[in-house]
Enzyme design. Structure first.
Site, PDB file in Angstrom:
ATOM      1  N   TYR A 123      -9.695   0.369  12.231  1.00 60.97           N
ATOM      2  CA  TYR A 123     -10.431   0.800  13.423  1.00 60.97           C
ATOM      3  C   TYR A 123     -11.597   1.720  13.088  1.00 60.97           C
ATOM      4  O   TYR A 123     -12.233   2.271  13.976  1.00 60.97           O
ATOM      5  CB  TYR A 123      -9.502   1.535  14.398  1.00 60.97           C
ATOM      6  CG  TYR A 123      -8.502   0.649  15.109  1.00 60.97           C
ATOM      7  CD1 TYR A 123      -8.465  -0.725  14.875  1.00 60.97           C
ATOM      8  CD2 TYR A 123      -7.599   1.181  16.020  1.00 60.97           C
ATOM      9  CE1 TYR A 123      -7.549  -1.532  15.536  1.00 60.97           C
ATOM     10  CE2 TYR A 123      -6.684   0.383  16.683  1.00 60.97           C
ATOM     11  CZ  TYR A 123      -6.662  -0.973  16.431  1.00 60.97           C
ATOM     12  OH  TYR A 123      -5.754  -1.767  17.088  1.00 60.97           O
ATOM     13  N   LYS A 190       2.882  -1.029   5.425  1.00 62.06           N
ATOM     14  CA  LYS A 190       3.088  -2.350   4.817  1.00 62.06           C
ATOM     15  C   LYS A 190       2.676  -2.204   3.349  1.00 62.06           C
ATOM     16  O   LYS A 190       1.821  -2.929   2.837  1.00 62.06           O
ATOM     17  CB  LYS A 190       2.230  -3.383   5.570  1.00 62.06           C
ATOM     18  CG  LYS A 190       2.537  -4.806   5.239  1.00 62.06           C
ATOM     19  CD  LYS A 190       3.807  -5.331   5.865  1.00 62.06           C
ATOM     20  CE  LYS A 190       4.077  -6.744   5.422  1.00 62.06           C
ATOM     21  NZ  LYS A 190       5.400  -7.234   5.806  1.00 62.06           N
ATOM     22  N   ASP A 224       6.721  -4.554  10.078  1.00 59.09           N
ATOM     23  CA  ASP A 224       7.338  -5.718  10.725  1.00 59.09           C
ATOM     24  C   ASP A 224       8.804  -5.435  11.026  1.00 59.09           C
ATOM     25  O   ASP A 224       9.304  -5.665  12.124  1.00 59.09           O
ATOM     26  CB  ASP A 224       7.161  -6.990   9.875  1.00 59.09           C
ATOM     27  CG  ASP A 224       7.330  -6.742   8.378  1.00 59.09           C
ATOM     28  OD1 ASP A 224       7.441  -5.571   7.978  1.00 59.09           O
ATOM     29  OD2 ASP A 224       7.371  -7.717   7.610  1.00 59.09           O
ATOM     30  N   ASP A 248      -1.273   1.891  17.007  1.00 59.83           N
ATOM     31  CA  ASP A 248      -1.713   1.329  18.282  1.00 59.83           C
ATOM     32  C   ASP A 248      -0.699   0.309  18.783  1.00 59.83           C
ATOM     33  O   ASP A 248      -0.269   0.322  19.944  1.00 59.83           O
ATOM     34  CB  ASP A 248      -3.089   0.667  18.048  1.00 59.83           C
ATOM     35  CG  ASP A 248      -3.780   0.322  19.347  1.00 59.83           C
ATOM     36  OD1 ASP A 248      -3.331   0.800  20.413  1.00 59.83           O
ATOM     37  OD2 ASP A 248      -4.771  -0.424  19.312  1.00 59.83           O
TER      38      ASP A 248
END
Ligand code: NAD
Length: 359
Positions: A123, A190, A224, A248
């Site tokens: 972002y 991740k 995940d 987010d």
């Protein structure tokens, strides 16, 4: 006496701001409000959605409370919200998600706080548009440097994550845990795939966590897996700390767990300034109808009172909100069994009911 910058915002902003301001005042905490305009109304009057006096007022008062602001589609100005975060370096996005009995949700045991890094990651706004010369050159550069062939017709977004920003957001999460009697911080990432960005975030998290050993528990989760864990065992999660993009997404997942955006509050906090707001947007179709739920705005006021050291007033206001929601009588349409329930009350009336319960 606290001096606070108040930004009513657009769409439903002015009505929920007014309702919530009355609730904060009803706690007895003395506040002097400095009301400034940003968003659509400011654009009309001052030819900019973020006039100079808004930032000046926040810089002076240090604390601001804001209704939602409509992001104009197209036009040069990306978003007032992003501009405020950037100009004031509000690097912490704090969002508590708590289940209040009476809210319609399948999950009754949620009390999780999401702490999201607000300035970096995908972002950050570093993007290369498909077909542009600069993009072609960048693709060539990657081929030369890394030997990796990216398809010519690609668009590219860059994901910068720094050690220093990761350290400060994780530090903020541990500080929050200590100050609010929380037991555990979970870092979400991740890192198995993105070793140099998420891996760096995780390294910073582990490093900071060592300093809090014995005081706050620490663990990490792949993003995940975190999504699945949250919908299966949300009660296991206390404070989550995440880079911007995952933050987010997980924020909305958590909002869903506790019954939607209408009641969730948020805060954007930096070293010097803090800005409190509901998490929902300006819902323009409901503007001026005295219809929407003021709870998200009121609970952002609760966060603000705590931030200002008015813990006891904050607890009283939160308790009053919880009681009104639990009774289920004087609540807006979204908290009723069906949206067309004729017993739903308006924004003002719900705020009145909350004020009556403040003791
Ligand atoms: P939104 O949150 O404004 O509204 C989506 C729907 O959610 C509404 O139509 C309504 O059904 C429901 N809703 C929202 N708030 C509610 C409330 N308090 N009570 C009951 N129901 C409520 O999202 P959107 O339509 O995607 O965005 C509208 C505008 O708001 C856009 O311009 C967007 O950029 C802006 N926005 C601003 C902020 C902010 O200022 N922080 C945040 C999100 C969106």
């Amino acid at each position: 006496m606290h001096r606070i910058t108040l930004i009513p915002g657009d769409g439903i902003g002015p009505e929920i701001t007014e309702a919530a301001r009355r609730c904060v005042e009803a706690t007895g905490v003395k506040v002097e409000w400095e009301v400034v305009e940003a968003g659509a109304s400011a654009l009309k009057k001052y030819n900019t959605p973020l006039p100079r006096q808004v930032l000046e007022s926040i810089r002076k008062n240090k604390v601001a409370w804001k209704g939602p602001i409509t992001t104009p589609i197209g036009g040069g100005f990306r978003s007032v919200n992003v501009a405020l975060r950037k100009s004031l370096d509000l690097y912490i996005c704090l969002r508590p998600y708590k289940y209040y009995p009476g809210v319609r949700s399948n999950f009754k045991d949620v009390d999780t706080v999401v702490i999201r890094e607000n300035t970096e990651d995908l972002y950050a706004g570093v993007e290369f548009e498909e077909g542009k010369e600069e993009t072609r050159r960048f693709i060539e550069f990657i081929q030369e440097q890394k030997g990796i062939k990216i398809k010519e017709d690609s668009g590219i977004s860059i994901k910068p994550i720094s050690l220093s920003s990761s350290r400060r957001i994780v530090e903020a999460a541990f500080r929050y845990a200590i100050e609010n009697g929380r037991k555990k911080v979970t870092a979400v990432h991740k890192a198995n795939i993105m070793k140099f960005t998420d891996g760096l975030f995780l390294k910073a998290a582990k490093e900071v966590a060592r300093r809090y050993e014995g005081r706050v528990e620490f663990e990490d989760r792949l993003v995940d897996n975190m999504c699945m864990q949250l919908v299966q065992k949300p009660q296991n999660y206390d404070v989550l700390v995440l880079p911007n993009l995952y933050g987010d997404i997980i924020s909305d997942l958590c909002a869903g767990l506790v019954g939607g955006l209408g009641i969730a509050p948020g805060a954007n906090i930096g070293k010097e300034y803090a800005l409190f707001e509901p998490t929902h947007g300006s819902a323009p179709k409901y503007k001026g109808m005295n219809k929407v739920n003021p709870t998200g705005m009121i609970l952002s006021g609760v966060l603000m009172l705590r931030f200002l050291g008015e813990k006891e007033a904050a607890d009283r206001l939160e308790r009053a909100v919880a009681e009104v929601i639990q009774e289920g009588k004087d609540v807006t349409y979204d908290l009723k069994p069906t949206p067309d329930d004729p017993t739903a009350v308006g924004t003002k009336e719900m705020a009145e009911a909350i004020i009556k319960k403040i003791r």
